[in-house]
Structures are given as structure tokens and as C-alpha cells.
Design a protein around this motif. Structure first.
Motif, PDB file in Angstrom:
ATOM      1  N   GLY A  58     101.754  79.803  57.941  1.00 55.48           N
ATOM      2  CA  GLY A  58     100.616  79.595  58.835  1.00 55.48           C
ATOM      3  C   GLY A  58      99.324  79.236  58.141  1.00 55.48           C
ATOM      4  O   GLY A  58      98.277  79.172  58.776  1.00 55.48           O
ATOM      5  N   TYR A  59      99.368  79.028  56.839  1.00 57.77           N
ATOM      6  CA  TYR A  59      98.134  78.648  56.139  1.00 57.77           C
ATOM      7  C   TYR A  59      97.883  77.157  56.284  1.00 57.77           C
ATOM      8  O   TYR A  59      98.805  76.358  56.347  1.00 57.77           O
ATOM      9  N   GLU A  60      96.618  76.832  56.305  1.00 55.75           N
ATOM     10  CA  GLU A  60      96.226  75.438  56.233  1.00 55.75           C
ATOM     11  C   GLU A  60      96.070  75.148  54.741  1.00 55.75           C
ATOM     12  O   GLU A  60      95.165  75.666  54.083  1.00 55.75           O
ATOM     13  N   LEU A  61      97.002  74.382  54.219  1.00 58.26           N
ATOM     14  CA  LEU A  61      97.085  74.188  52.772  1.00 58.26           C
ATOM     15  C   LEU A  61      96.538  72.841  52.354  1.00 58.26           C
ATOM     16  O   LEU A  61      96.797  71.824  53.010  1.00 58.26           O
ATOM     17  N   CYS A  62      95.777  72.835  51.277  1.00 55.59           N
ATOM     18  CA  CYS A  62      95.441  71.563  50.638  1.00 55.59           C
ATOM     19  C   CYS A  62      96.052  71.595  49.250  1.00 55.59           C
ATOM     20  O   CYS A  62      95.658  72.394  48.396  1.00 55.59           O
ATOM     21  N   TYR A  63      97.071  70.779  49.067  1.00 56.47           N
ATOM     22  CA  TYR A  63      97.834  70.763  47.824  1.00 56.47           C
ATOM     23  C   TYR A  63      97.444  69.525  47.028  1.00 56.47           C
ATOM     24  O   TYR A  63      97.652  68.399  47.478  1.00 56.47           O
ATOM     25  N   PRO A 108     102.135  65.673  47.669  1.00 57.38           N
ATOM     26  CA  PRO A 108     100.951  66.531  47.779  1.00 57.38           C
ATOM     27  C   PRO A 108      99.935  65.883  48.706  1.00 57.38           C
ATOM     28  O   PRO A 108     100.023  64.690  48.992  1.00 57.38           O
ATOM     29  N   ASP A 109      98.959  66.660  49.164  1.00 59.31           N
ATOM     30  CA  ASP A 109      97.959  66.104  50.072  1.00 59.31           C
ATOM     31  C   ASP A 109      97.052  65.120  49.357  1.00 59.31           C
ATOM     32  O   ASP A 109      96.652  64.116  49.925  1.00 59.31           O
ATOM     33  N   ILE A 110      96.714  65.448  48.136  1.00 57.46           N
ATOM     34  CA  ILE A 110      95.869  64.543  47.353  1.00 57.46           C
ATOM     35  C   ILE A 110      96.514  64.392  45.979  1.00 57.46           C
ATOM     36  O   ILE A 110      97.000  65.369  45.402  1.00 57.46           O
ATOM     37  N   GLU A 111      96.518  63.167  45.498  1.00 56.72           N
ATOM     38  CA  GLU A 111      97.115  62.898  44.193  1.00 56.72           C
ATOM     39  C   GLU A 111      96.116  62.095  43.355  1.00 56.72           C
ATOM     40  O   GLU A 111      96.257  60.882  43.185  1.00 56.72           O
ATOM     41  N   PRO A 112      95.097  62.771  42.859  1.00 54.36           N
ATOM     42  CA  PRO A 112      94.035  62.049  42.154  1.00 54.36           C
ATOM     43  C   PRO A 112      94.496  61.564  40.786  1.00 54.36           C
ATOM     44  O   PRO A 112      95.349  62.181  40.146  1.00 54.36           O
ATOM     45  N   LYS A 113      93.922  60.424  40.377  1.00 59.74           N
ATOM     46  CA  LYS A 113      94.236  59.892  39.052  1.00 59.74           C
ATOM     47  C   LYS A 113      93.010  60.038  38.165  1.00 59.74           C
ATOM     48  O   LYS A 113      91.869  59.849  38.618  1.00 59.74           O
ATOM     49  N   ALA A 114      93.266  60.287  36.905  1.00 54.56           N
ATOM     50  CA  ALA A 114      92.172  60.461  35.955  1.00 54.56           C
ATOM     51  C   ALA A 114      91.285  59.219  35.912  1.00 54.56           C
ATOM     52  O   ALA A 114      90.060  59.322  35.934  1.00 54.56           O
TER      53      ALA A 114
END
Length: 462
Positions: A58-63, A108-114
Motif C-alpha cells: 500500500g505504499y506509494e513508491l518512487c523507485y 524503476p520509476d526513474i532511471e537517471p543517467k550520469a
RNA sequence: GGCUGCGUAGCAAAAUGGUUAUGCAGUGGCCUGCAAAGCCAUCUACGGCGGUUCGAUUCCGCCCGCAGCCUCCA
């Protein structure tokens, strides 16, 4: 109540999110200069399972899981192969995503690049310089002054004196202290570079994670994860950078997964004893790899061997055999099994115990099928549902059972069906010798026949 | 050398201060023309030595063995 083992305290702690009902999770991802090996697969599968469970709870997750796409090894590899940096990194990012999809790892919700976070990285280094936590060395590189951060070593349980005593790397004369680490590295000729207040260069490895995690999740967030080997120095340095820059507590819970081993030795690029995911997929169905990973607790070592993979295959065969020919209908999930499963997962994501609940379910399901009990649908629904939380047993049972790829040369399905028909005819004629011979011959070729009560036969691959 | 962690039956892998883990393998039974699958029953454990305790695989200490980090690494 969820408990998580926190590397910071070396204890299981009751999980309490910073913001009620929300979870921020950051995991150190891949450096993309080669294909993923089974060790990378473990990180992906473990934290995918963690993410699935948070959402289920039930958590709102930001992965957030980053991609390191600028680094010495990437530069070297691109040079070796005579391709541009982005050509190389894009190829391996795509390959990584393919591997993930195969292993039922949700993105994942966000997959940032360096390389896309350079302004954030520079901004953080500037703050560190302004706070006198960083300095420019003789060679122009920017370094973090480790001794200026009072809690340095708290995550890995090390102290600066011990570290210096054990120093065994060539001393970089540009540093004030051998343990200082680089934040910004000046570009050599023909190296990719970005402009910065310190000149053309590129970020050090550790700073990118500090910048990307705090940008995506805030100065403070709930959970940071990664492989054990990142605990020191990578995560230690992240804490120094982030807390140094923001003045706030960086992360509340640190989670580190154990290694995949081969013959009691860590699987790693440097030792050269690794198997890539795509290599292993040639021999085993992807779900088998996922099961194998989940069959031990995430913090325990996981020994890679054909025997272990085969065990995983047999175990999955048992679950799918129970599900074979069954429909879940609209049945409810059994509350007792659900509670047992949740209790296991709540205990620091104890997937081996969660899996054992699935096997108990399978046994009851098998018995229910034999008894033609009305509980069948409920048990099927429960097994499918709880398996789904782990990312397994979502496929068609026959597809799994009939698609063994163990020995490459798979016998054609039509041929198998023909043989089965011949055998049924022999059985009808009570020609047991012929019937048995057909069955034995198929067995030789890895196909196992199972007669069913209605006089027909079904089959699966060994 | 410093710092982590681990050592469970034939194999793999969990939990637990006193009671069934679970999967594979073994044994006996039911089912089957015979099998397979399944069900029921069942045999194999807690590295060694001490301590705490009414009781320890579980807590504490020491020893032995293994792995990891201290260098890029998931």
C-alpha cells in the motif's frame, strides 16, 4: 509490520517511512560497458521484489535506479571497440533492459543517467567547495577532504586510522589524504568532457549518485540499496558528499544484497568468473534464474552452479505442475496463506520463507484437486497471486513444463503428439511392451509422459 | 593487519531459547497395466570447546574453518 535490516545499525529495524504511506528508494545500478552478469541480475531481481512488495503493502513508491554512463572503463572500452561513448552505452543499456524484461523485472520509476545530471553534479561539488569540504588538487582534480566529515566510516564500520593503516593503493600525490576521493576529474586528450568551474572534465563516480538520488528523491529519503561491495567506499562517500552538501540526514535505511558466488568465490568482472544473464538464458528459462535468486535470502551469499539452477527448475516444475489445468476463476485469495506470506516478507523480505508458503499452498492444491474440492479455485488464485508478488508462476503451466531447453535439441512437439497417439493405441490393444517402449524412447529424449485418469496422456520436458 | 558476515541434515536453504520449515534426493505405503505426477508416512541436522539457563542449534566467550570489504566491482 515491515522490518528491514539496516546496514547502518547492523540490526533489523521496524520500517517507518519519512512521509506516511510513501517510500523513496534509490538503488545503485549498472555501469554500462558490458552485459549484465548474474550478480547484476541479483540486484535487479532483489530490489524489484522489494519494490513490488512495497506497492502491494500500500505504499506509494518512487523507485530510482541510476545508470552510470560515464566512467574510465566505459571510455576505455569505447576506445577499444572504436565506437563513440554513447554508441557503447546505448547498446548496453538496451541489452540491460532486455535482460530485465526477461527476468520479469519491472522498470524503476526513474532511471537517471550520469551524463544527463551534470549540472546537478557540478552544483553539488560547488557547495562542497564552498563549505571547504572539497579542494582542488595540484593536478586540477577536485577532491573530497575525508577528514573534514566527522562521521566518515560510520556505514562500513571503519575509522580513518584503520583505513590508513591498511592503505594499499598507490598514493595519488595530488591528494592531501590518500583516502580523499575525486569529485571532478580533469579531462585528458580525446576524453569526453563537460565544462565546469574547474575546467573541462567529468564527474567522479561517487558524486553522481549523491546528485541523482537527492535530485530525484530529496535531500533525505528512506532507502538506499545496492550490492555489498558498494558499502565501502561508494556508499560511505555518498553519505559524506550528500550530508556534507545538504547538512541533512541522507538516508534512513541502507540495504545491501550479498554476492553471487562461484565455487565459494565472488562472481566479478575483475576475477573474470562471471556468467552473463544472456549466456545463462540459453540454458535456463528466465523464470528459473529469478526463482534461483529468490531462493536464498537477499543478504546471504548465493552460490551459482548448474546443480542450483536445476534445483530451481525442479522446484518451479512442482509449482507449475500443481497449477496445470487449473483455472483461478474469480476466487478470493486465501487469507491464511496471504498472512503467512506477508509475515515472511515483512521480516526483511524473507523470500525463502515466502516461497515455502507457496509450496505449502501447492501441496494443499494438489490434494484439493484429487479430492475435487471446491477450494481448488481459491488455492489456484492464491498461488498465482502470491507468486505474482515475487514475479514468478505467472505464465501458462504447460508452456513452462513443455519448454525445457536444457539440452538444446528439443524434440518437435508434433512428433511427441504422434508418439503419444501411437502409445494410446498400443495401450488400448493392451500391448504394454510397445506402450512402454514408446514411453522409454521419449524419456531418452527428455520427454516424460504422464497418463491421466481420462485415459489420455500429457507430457512435459525433463 | 583492521573491519563485516557466515558455518544447519546427502544437496540447497530458512526460522527458532523447549514444539513441522521448505525444495531436491532416500525409504515405506496409497494410486497406476507398469510408470510419471500426486497424496500420506518416514530417515538423515544444527563446526569445536566452555559459559549463562530448569532447558541452547538459537544468547555470551574462546577456538577452528570459509567468504567479503579495506583498490574498480552489484
Amino acid at each position: 509490520m515491515l522490518k528491514i535490516y539496516n546496514t547502518l545499525s547492523r540490526k533489523k529495524e521496524i520500517f517507518s517511512p519519512r512521509v506516511e504511506g510513501k517510500v523513496g528508494l534509490y538503488v545503485c545500478g549498472m555501469t554500462v560497458y558490458d552485459y549484465c552478469h548474474v550478480g547484476h541480475a541479483r540486484v535487479m531481481v532483489v530490489f524489484d521484489t522489494v519494490a513490488r512488495y512495497f506497492r502491494y503493502s500500500g505504499y506509494e513508491l518512487c523507485y530510482v535506479r541510476n545508470i552510470t554512463d560515464i566512467d574510465d572503463k566505459i571510455i576505455r572500452r569505447a576506445h577499444e571497440q572504436g565506437v563513440s561513448l554513447t554508441e557503447l552505452t546505448e547498446r548496453f543499456i538496451e541489452a540491460m533492459h532486455e535482460d530485465e524484461r526477461a527476468l520479469s523485472v519491472l522498470p524503476p520509476d526513474i532511471e537517471p543517467k550520469a551524463t544527463q545530471s551534470i549540472p546537478d553534479i557540478i552544483a553539488m561539488i560547488e557547495i562542497l567547495c564552498a563549505k571547504d569540504l572539497a579542494y582542488v588538487g595540484h593536478n586540477g582534480d577536485v577532491f573530497y577532504a575525508v577528514t573534514k566529515f566527522k562521521n566518515y566510516g560510520q556505514l562500513s564500520g571503519k575509522n580513518l586510522d584503520d583505513l590508513q593503516a591498511g592503505e594499499r593503493v598507490d598514493v595519488d600525490l595530488a591528494k592531501r589524504n590518500p583516502l580523499d576521493f575525486v569529485l571532478w576529474k580533469m579531462a585528458k586528450e580525446n576524453e569526453p568532457a563537460w565544462p565546469s568551474p574547474w575546467g573541462l572534465g567529468r564527474p567522479g563516480w561517487h558524486i553522481e549518485c549523491s546528485a541523482m538520488s537527492t535530485c530525484c528523491l530529496g535531500n533525505s529519503f528512506d532507502i538506499h540499496g545496492g550490492g555489498m561491495d558498494l558499502q565501502f567506499p561508494h556508499h560511505e562517500n555518498e553519505i559524506a558528499q550528500s550530508e556534507g552538501a545538504t547538512g541533512e540526514k541522507f538516508v534512513n535505511y541502507w540495504m545491501h544484497n550479498g554476492f553471487v558466488r562461484i565455487n565459494e568465490e565472488k562472481m566479478s568482472k575483475s576475477l573474470g568468473n562471471f556468467f552473463t544473464v544472456r549466456e545463462v538464458l540459453k540454458q535456463y528459462q528466465p523464470e528459473i534464474i529469478r526463482f534461483f535468486i529468490l531462493s536464498s535470502h537477499y543478504r546471504s551469499p548465493l552460490n551459482y552452479s548448474d546443480e542450483q539452477l536445476n534445483d530451481a527448475r525442479l522446484a518451479l516444475t512442482r509449482l507449475y505442475t500443481a497449477l496445470r489445468g487449473c483455472d483461478r476463476g474469480n476466487a478470493e485469495i486465501d487469507v491464511d496463506y496471504k498472512a503467512r506470506f506477508a509475515a515472511a516478507m515483512d521480516d526483511d523480505f524473507n523470500t525463502p520463507v515466502a516461497l515455502s508458503v507457496l509450496f505449502d499452498l501447492a501441496r494443499e492444491l494438489n490434494a484439493a484437486k484429487e479430492a475435487k474440492s471446491i477450494k481448488v479455485q481459491e488455492l489456484v488464485a492464491s498461488l498465482r497471486f502470491l507468486g505474482g508478488l515475487l514475479g514468478i508462476v505467472q505464465g501458462d503451466a504447460d508452456d513452462f513444463l513443455k519448454s525445457g531447453i536444457v539440452n538444446g535439441e528439443a524434440l518437435d512437439e508434433e512428433l511427441i503428439e504422434q508418439q503419444i497417439q501411437s502409445r494410446l493405441a498400443a495401450k488400448k490393444a493392451k500391448d504394454w511392451a510397445l506402450a512402454d517402449k514408446i514411453r522409454d524412447d521419449l524419456k531418452e529424449q527428455g520427454v516424460i509422459l504422464e497418463d491421466t485418469p481420462n485415459g489420455l496422456s500429457t507430457w512435459r520436458r525433463e
